[in-house]
Design a protein around this motif. Sequence first.
Motif, PDB file in Angstrom:
ATOM      1  N   GLY A 270       0.830  -1.328   0.029  1.00  0.00           N
ATOM      2  CA  GLY A 270      -0.122  -0.162  -0.200  1.00  0.00           C
ATOM      3  C   GLY A 270       0.831   1.165   0.100  1.00  0.00           C
ATOM      4  O   GLY A 270       2.115   1.160  -0.027  1.00  0.00           O
ATOM      5  N   ALA A 271       0.138   2.525  -0.058  1.00  0.00           N
ATOM      6  CA  ALA A 271       0.869   3.587   0.111  1.00  0.00           C
ATOM      7  C   ALA A 271       1.720   3.895   1.124  1.00  0.00           C
ATOM      8  O   ALA A 271       2.527   4.516   1.305  1.00  0.00           O
ATOM      9  N   HIS A 306     -13.990  -4.118   9.565  1.00  0.00           N
ATOM     10  CA  HIS A 306     -12.842  -3.287   8.911  1.00  0.00           C
ATOM     11  C   HIS A 306     -13.647  -2.203   8.442  1.00  0.00           C
ATOM     12  O   HIS A 306     -13.189  -1.338   7.456  1.00  0.00           O
ATOM     13  N   ALA A 307     -14.788  -1.647   8.983  1.00  0.00           N
ATOM     14  CA  ALA A 307     -15.467  -0.601   8.323  1.00  0.00           C
ATOM     15  C   ALA A 307     -14.822   0.641   8.296  1.00  0.00           C
ATOM     16  O   ALA A 307     -14.680   1.427   7.352  1.00  0.00           O
ATOM     17  N   ASP A 308     -13.961   1.031   9.478  1.00  0.00           N
ATOM     18  CA  ASP A 308     -13.057   2.399   9.391  1.00  0.00           C
ATOM     19  C   ASP A 308     -11.867   2.487   8.371  1.00  0.00           C
ATOM     20  O   ASP A 308     -11.762   3.397   7.807  1.00  0.00           O
ATOM     21  N   ARG A 312     -11.657   5.066   5.374  1.00  0.00           N
ATOM     22  CA  ARG A 312     -10.515   5.782   5.188  1.00  0.00           C
ATOM     23  C   ARG A 312     -10.023   5.715   3.808  1.00  0.00           C
ATOM     24  O   ARG A 312      -9.500   6.775   3.497  1.00  0.00           O
ATOM     25  N   THR A 313     -10.114   4.530   3.109  1.00  0.00           N
ATOM     26  CA  THR A 313      -9.650   4.285   1.710  1.00  0.00           C
ATOM     27  C   THR A 313     -10.645   4.889   0.588  1.00  0.00           C
ATOM     28  O   THR A 313     -10.151   4.844  -0.521  1.00  0.00           O
ATOM     29  N   ALA A 337     -13.948   0.556  -5.117  1.00  0.00           N
ATOM     30  CA  ALA A 337     -14.819   1.911  -5.672  1.00  0.00           C
ATOM     31  C   ALA A 337     -15.475   2.568  -4.730  1.00  0.00           C
ATOM     32  O   ALA A 337     -16.004   2.108  -3.824  1.00  0.00           O
ATOM     33  N   PRO A 338     -15.568   3.843  -5.099  1.00  0.00           N
ATOM     34  CA  PRO A 338     -16.312   4.708  -4.205  1.00  0.00           C
ATOM     35  C   PRO A 338     -17.757   4.414  -4.426  1.00  0.00           C
ATOM     36  O   PRO A 338     -18.471   4.873  -3.344  1.00  0.00           O
ATOM     37  N   ARG A 339     -18.409   3.773  -5.168  1.00  0.00           N
ATOM     38  CA  ARG A 339     -19.908   3.390  -5.319  1.00  0.00           C
ATOM     39  C   ARG A 339     -19.711   2.066  -5.737  1.00  0.00           C
ATOM     40  O   ARG A 339     -19.063   1.662  -6.637  1.00  0.00           O
ATOM     41  N   ALA A 340     -20.926   1.415  -5.784  1.00  0.00           N
ATOM     42  CA  ALA A 340     -21.308   0.237  -6.407  1.00  0.00           C
ATOM     43  C   ALA A 340     -21.364   0.194  -7.854  1.00  0.00           C
ATOM     44  O   ALA A 340     -21.849   1.166  -8.283  1.00  0.00           O
ATOM     45  N   PRO A 341     -20.696  -0.517  -8.611  1.00  0.00           N
ATOM     46  CA  PRO A 341     -20.736  -0.352  -9.948  1.00  0.00           C
ATOM     47  C   PRO A 341     -22.090  -0.838 -10.427  1.00  0.00           C
ATOM     48  O   PRO A 341     -22.854  -1.720 -10.034  1.00  0.00           O
TER      49      PRO A 341
END
Length: 629
Positions: A270-271, A306-308, A312-313, A337-341
Amino acid sequence: MAADDLIQYLTQIIFAVLFLVALVQAVRRPARVTVDIALFFGAVAVIIVEEWAVAALGLPAGHYLTAFVGAVLMALPYLLLRLVNDFAGVPRWLLRVAEVGLALSALGFFAYRTLPVWFTLLLVLYFLALTLYAATAIVREARRSRGVTRRRMQAVAAGSVLLGLAIFLAGVAAVVPGLQSFLTGAVEPSFALASGLAYFLGFATPATLRRAWQEPEIYDFVERSTHLPWLPDTAAIVREIERGTALALGTPRATLGLWDPEAGVLRFQGADGEVLIPPGEMIAGRAFAEHRAVFSANTARDDPTHADTYRRTGARAVLAAPVAAGAKRLGVLSVDAPRAPIFAAEDLHLLQLLADQAAVVLESRSLLDEAARVQARAEATRLRDEFLSAAAHDLKTPLTTLVGQAQLLTVRAERDPAAPPNLAGLRRLAQEAERLRDLVLELLDASRLEHGLALNHREEMDLVALAQKIAARQVAPRHSIVVEGDDAVCGRYDRARIAQLLENLVGNALKYSPAGGEVRIAVRREGDQALLSVTDQGIGIPEADQAHIFERFQRGANVDDRRFAGMGLGLYICRGIVEQHGGTIRVSSAPGRGSTFLVTLPIATEDDECDGGEEHEPTSEPTPITGAQ
């Protein structure tokens, strides 16, 4: 059957099929986006069923039934807006406006038995405005997507525009009676049919067309992946697979976690550094543990532990597919993805195809690494055999002389203990012992260079003075040694090692020039580098051997081992000394015309004090120095 009736009948069949397909998808994969698609086409299906029932049963179209159908029709733009909000986001205030507009439209249909012209115009404008906004939002999101998803969303956008135009034309026909026959007879049904076909291509794409749309992205990924196994390391391969996956799916981030069987974890880069995930944890770990592709439309709901991390990502939705070569598990490929495709099932299928290709790449790299290890072991064995052969050959000569001479001196001493010592024999013993010592020290030097331990204390020194001193040491009756260069060329070097470098190069020049001639040592400054060259008029080096002459145990093909003793380590040691000083060494040569070895070394600034070539007491025990080879 009239043409307009046929068009209308085909349109109704298409929308009915679309509802059935959407309903099946919503049942199989219950998610907000699939449910909203089913609701959208369900509203169209209600209108179609009502028309079929009225026609089949001969029921009169009463006020309340007509009002109900009108309200359902006006729900279409709101349902389309909800669908857009599922995968692209819609301002909350606009959703509230759409809800208020839907409620007012429904009240109007039930309040008026005959809709006023102004109300009809408002309904048409409301329908057209929301539909065009939804179509624009879909087009905007399509530009961010790639491959089959982009093409399907473009088809959905076209269907929405055509549906809005069809309703607009129907409204115009109701307001302008003179155009009703033309608009409702041919134009409006054609737009409705085109809308149905566009929606069909978007929401129920035929498999053949879907594969054709997927092919360019898959082809690009496969084409890039053919070169991936030859990248410098596995980390570079992982980065390229992640980049290719993100491009193919049109997503901002893709990650590939590699399975570490010894630690029992998936390793993600990861970053913020390496992330370790045990099998079964998080969405990616679940896909790996269950060995199947997994889609989560709501990560906080599906993995609250792991919702947090997801928040966060920015990973509100995750698609993950296992990477495996047969029964051998290699890792997991996931996409955030920020939203479900909107087309999650197809994206998940494409992700699994890319994961399978990633497995081929990783297995190919594993085979290449194994082949390299086998080759390295074979090369090590070859070098060991060459070393043993060369060492045995070169050590045997001085050892044989030492043993023979010692036995001779012993026999003479036993026969005549009072006889004076044999000075010639003792000198020969000393010479061969020194020769044996040099050979052993050369092997030690090669070992130290191999481990980067050759250099000791560095100090300011003058290369010109050192070259002159080394030239004066040489005893070469048949050669003339010339030193030329600038007044002083200074740098910070390991004095002993630079002296060893010059002695080796000058020694080689003398040894491989059996007919004599001039040996020229040139030292000069050029910019921020010191250039040091040694030129002879000896036997030279064949062109084919010049690329390998600085490797271990390598000598020119024109070197007669019986005439020129050596193990082929001298130039290897020279290269190590130069490179550990931050310089370079190369050769220019031709058989029978001599050789020139050119060394470049970094030099000190003009303000640094320059020491001459005088020897200094070392600050620590010096590393042994071999002579010319």
